[in-house]
Design an enzyme around this catalytic site. Sequence first.
Site: not given
Length: 293
Positions: A142, A235, A265
């Site tokens: 991320s 995502d 995600h």
Amino acid sequence: MIVNDQPSMFDILQSDIGAGRAAFATMMAEMTKDLPPFDGQRDEYHIPGLDDDPEVAVIEYRARDVLYPDCTIIWLHGGGYLIGSAEDLSAQSYSSLAPVVSVDYRMAPEHRAPAAARDACAAIERISRNRNPRKIAIGGPSAGGGLAASAALLNRDRGGPELAFQLLIFPMLDNLHDTPSGHMDIPSSTWTREISMFAWSLYAEEAGASPYAAAARAEDLSSLPPAYVMSGDLDLFLDEDVQYANRLRSAGVPVELAIYPGAPHGFNGFAPQAQVSQRANASIRLALEHALK
């Protein structure tokens, strides 16, 4: 019918950064409470910052049995550039491959970019003095993946050491999210466009995001380390990650791109026992093994 009207961690984060960080820490503690303690060597220390920057705190994890002891993984935690710490379970898990140096980089809103990328580069420069830079990988999930990409750019532009690999796990690369996936209707329990734009507003430079904040803003992606880029197809970051992988490839950088159907995600961390997570985590590990051996 019981309706849960409690604010989510992301709602809390947008109204109170400190409370959001505390909520995240509580959530992580709950998720990991039944796991055994790290079985290996754990060292906390500080390294000099770049130029006149402050010292950077790091935690180095080394499992009892390390496959590639002469290599190093520089690990950058996730958290939208706002939350998280070097005390990271993923960093521990990869330490059976190579020693992992997890960086407590400066975060927003206290520090805007490029502070975090400079902290990552400080780790690169310090570690490369004592270890072979061509056996150093940098990566994270991320925001940590986005930061790894930005740090690779800054390291290149500073004339830093040649790295072996960049591991970009559903990386947060683009402050605009102006793609089809960037406008997906995503459940509020995960990382949405709203919270992401809030995070970027605090993290990117006030004059406009540089490549050292949002790697997608870089015009030149040549001469960067080989990359592994991974995302789920549910995502927010999917399209920007695919675009970045394609741009790396067009610039002559070797790239492996992995997209997992039906995966949101953070899926491989929040649901590690799911089959899709097991496939993803095995793929990440194999990519690191190939890069470091």
